[in-house]
Design an enzyme around this catalytic site. Structure first.
Site, PDB file in Angstrom:
ATOM      1  N   THR A 181       1.098  -1.152  -0.127  1.00 14.51           N
ATOM      2  CA  THR A 181       0.001  -0.024  -0.112  1.00 14.51           C
ATOM      3  C   THR A 181       0.927   1.272  -0.018  1.00 14.51           C
ATOM      4  O   THR A 181       2.006   1.144  -0.153  1.00 14.51           O
ATOM      5  CB  THR A 181      -1.028  -0.255   1.366  1.00 14.51           C
ATOM      6  OG1 THR A 181      -1.589   1.005   1.532  1.00 14.51           O
ATOM      7  CG2 THR A 181      -0.177  -0.359   2.495  1.00 14.51           C
ATOM      8  N   VAL A 210     -12.205  -6.419   4.900  1.00 17.14           N
ATOM      9  CA  VAL A 210     -11.650  -4.852   5.402  1.00 17.14           C
ATOM     10  C   VAL A 210      -9.865  -4.784   5.519  1.00 17.14           C
ATOM     11  O   VAL A 210      -9.579  -5.763   6.176  1.00 17.14           O
ATOM     12  CB  VAL A 210     -12.395  -4.597   6.668  1.00 17.14           C
ATOM     13  CG1 VAL A 210     -11.998  -3.305   7.246  1.00 17.14           C
ATOM     14  CG2 VAL A 210     -13.980  -4.496   6.314  1.00 17.14           C
ATOM     15  N   SER A 211      -9.397  -3.857   4.975  1.00 16.69           N
ATOM     16  CA  SER A 211      -7.989  -3.909   5.083  1.00 16.69           C
ATOM     17  C   SER A 211      -7.721  -3.145   6.441  1.00 16.69           C
ATOM     18  O   SER A 211      -8.345  -2.486   6.941  1.00 16.69           O
ATOM     19  CB  SER A 211      -7.558  -2.760   3.895  1.00 16.69           C
ATOM     20  OG  SER A 211      -6.471  -2.286   4.080  1.00 16.69           O
ATOM     21  N   ASP A 212      -6.399  -3.413   6.779  1.00 21.88           N
ATOM     22  CA  ASP A 212      -6.093  -2.682   7.861  1.00 21.88           C
ATOM     23  C   ASP A 212      -5.630  -1.022   7.621  1.00 21.88           C
ATOM     24  O   ASP A 212      -5.494  -0.381   8.796  1.00 21.88           O
ATOM     25  CB  ASP A 212      -4.551  -3.169   8.457  1.00 21.88           C
ATOM     26  CG  ASP A 212      -3.606  -2.963   7.188  1.00 21.88           C
ATOM     27  OD1 ASP A 212      -3.504  -3.541   6.249  1.00 21.88           O
ATOM     28  OD2 ASP A 212      -2.722  -2.035   7.361  1.00 21.88           O
ATOM     29  N   THR A 230       2.231  -1.394   6.210  1.00 23.01           N
ATOM     30  CA  THR A 230       1.993  -2.000   4.982  1.00 23.01           C
ATOM     31  C   THR A 230       2.262  -3.352   4.746  1.00 23.01           C
ATOM     32  O   THR A 230       3.115  -3.960   5.772  1.00 23.01           O
ATOM     33  CB  THR A 230       3.054  -1.374   3.674  1.00 23.01           C
ATOM     34  OG1 THR A 230       3.012  -2.043   2.429  1.00 23.01           O
ATOM     35  CG2 THR A 230       4.463  -1.321   4.068  1.00 23.01           C
ATOM     36  N   GLY A 231       1.669  -4.137   4.119  1.00 21.74           N
ATOM     37  CA  GLY A 231       1.979  -5.680   3.997  1.00 21.74           C
ATOM     38  C   GLY A 231       0.629  -6.148   4.374  1.00 21.74           C
ATOM     39  O   GLY A 231      -0.306  -5.886   3.779  1.00 21.74           O
ATOM     40  N   ILE A 232       0.689  -7.416   4.754  1.00 27.58           N
ATOM     41  CA  ILE A 232      -0.545  -8.269   4.903  1.00 27.58           C
ATOM     42  C   ILE A 232      -1.628  -7.786   6.008  1.00 27.58           C
ATOM     43  O   ILE A 232      -1.143  -7.788   6.948  1.00 27.58           O
ATOM     44  CB  ILE A 232      -0.411  -9.915   5.026  1.00 27.58           C
ATOM     45  CG1 ILE A 232       0.426 -10.502   3.996  1.00 27.58           C
ATOM     46  CG2 ILE A 232      -1.596 -10.679   5.409  1.00 27.58           C
ATOM     47  CD1 ILE A 232      -0.452 -10.518   2.732  1.00 27.58           C
ATOM     48  N   GLY A 233      -2.632  -7.271   5.681  1.00 25.01           N
ATOM     49  CA  GLY A 233      -3.692  -6.577   6.444  1.00 25.01           C
ATOM     50  C   GLY A 233      -3.944  -7.365   7.587  1.00 25.01           C
ATOM     51  O   GLY A 233      -3.927  -6.919   8.891  1.00 25.01           O
TER      52      GLY A 233
HETATM   53  N1  GLY Z   1      -2.243  -3.546   4.109  1.00 28.85           N
HETATM   54  C1  GLY Z   1      -3.260  -3.474   3.024  1.00 28.85           C
HETATM   55  C2  GLY Z   1      -4.064  -4.757   2.990  1.00 28.85           C
HETATM   56  O1  GLY Z   1      -3.655  -5.726   3.410  1.00 28.85           O
HETATM   57  O2  GLY Z   1      -5.157  -4.184   2.550  1.00 28.85           O
END
Ligand code: GLY
Length: 319
Positions: A181, A210-212, A230-233
């Site tokens: 992101t 839903v994103s973080d 940023t990365g896996i929400g």
């Molecule tokens: N960090 C962005 C998402 O996982 O949506």
């Protein structure tokens, strides 16, 4: 800058994930990041507020198709783009944001419009209503590389967990490039902090995921520190990463120690993400458990970046 003004600071990111494939790709991403850092820093020197500088930096990155936010966002499983963004002003300690908004150029503008609203985080229907109310022009953020990526995934029945996020070259598909992101964190000349984060999500996700990025887990700021992730929400949410780091600083840890402790814990839980931050003293920090973090910063004396930082260390610190 007058004597009683604070030295402004900027750090931005354009994603975290797998290592970039080529030097050419790294150089192209670096060029994009430095352009934004320089422009945001110049704006801060001219006296822009932290909030205004963050919004401007997010605009520039949302407009750059290289990054997964605004133009160039990844597609969800149904082939639609739904974006999320949030803005947090450290002075007011107020977060506002939109979740899964469609057909706008700058999701961060909607987040900013909600700063003064009693209802400050809106999901899909509410965001669409806000777009209509503000008379924001309809905009299609889709680019060809993202459409091709989705078509390829559809033909393989969606086996990937996330899309490639950083386009290293124009219109060259490199799905392993990374994921993430964009984020902007600044300290302005009045000593105020702010953080903004904007994303197209993971790519290929279920409708309604839903994103973080519009949560305090992914974007958080107080008068003490400001952080964008940023990365896996899902990993960021499970660590409540941005708020976790800020609370540690508030409780007396240095920013560097707060990053190191939080990323050590995260690595132990096999998380996959990165974060950037600035504290009230102007210290800059960054951390990652992913292979690479695409971040760049301006200290007032020098610009730098984390693109070649692929080693085992978990965090870095610039005083
Ligand atoms: N960090 C962005 C998402 O996982 O949506």
């Amino acid at each position: 800058m007058s004597v009683n003004q604070v030295q402004p600071k900027v750090i931005i990111h354009g994603g975290a994930g797998s290592a970039l494939k080529s030097q050419e790709g790294a150089d192209a991403v670096r060029k994009s990041l430095y352009k934004v850092v320089e422009e945001v820093y110049t704006l801060l020197l001219a006296g822009a507020t932290a909030q205004a500088a963050v919004v401007h930096g997010c605009h520039l990155m949302e407009d750059d198709p290289r990054f997964n936010a605004g133009t160039g966002s990844v597609l969800q499983s149904d082939g639609q783009i739904r974006m999320s963004a949030s803005l947090m002003d450290g002075t007011t300690q107020r977060l506002s944001g939109v979740i899964n908004v469609s057909r706008v150029q700058h999701p961060i503008d909607l987040a900013q419009a909600l700063q003064a609203s009693p209802d400050r985080v809106l999901s899909d229907y509410g965001s669409a209503e806000l777009v209509r109310e503000l008379q924001v022009p309809i905009y299609n953020p889709m680019i060809e590389i993202r459409l091709q990526e989705w078509l390829q995934e559809r033909s393989e029945n969606f086996i990937k967990e996330a899309a490639g996020v950083v386009a290293e070259k124009e219109l060259v598909d490199d799905p392993e490039a990374g994921r993430g992101t964009i984020g902007v964190v600044v300290l302005d000349t009045q000593g105020n902090l702010a953080a903004g984060t904007s994303t197209g999500g993971k790519g290929f996700e279920r409708i309604g995921r839903v994103s973080d990025s519009a949560m305090p887990a992914g974007n958080y700021a107080t008068a003490e520190a400001a952080i964008s992730c940023t990365g896996i929400g899902e990993d960021i949410i499970d660590e409540c990463l941005a708020a976790r780091i800020v609370v540690r600083v508030t409780d007396g840890l240095s920013l560097a120690d707060a990053f190191e402790r939080s990323f050590t814990e995260a690595r132990g839980r096999q998380r996959d993400f990165g974060a950037i931050g600035i504290d009230a003293t102007g210290a800059i920090a960054f951390g990652k458990t992913s292979e690479v973090l695409l971040a760049a910063f301006h200290t007032g004396e020098q610009m730098g970046d984390t693109l070649e930082w692929t080693g085992d260390t978990l965090s870095g610190f610039i005083s």
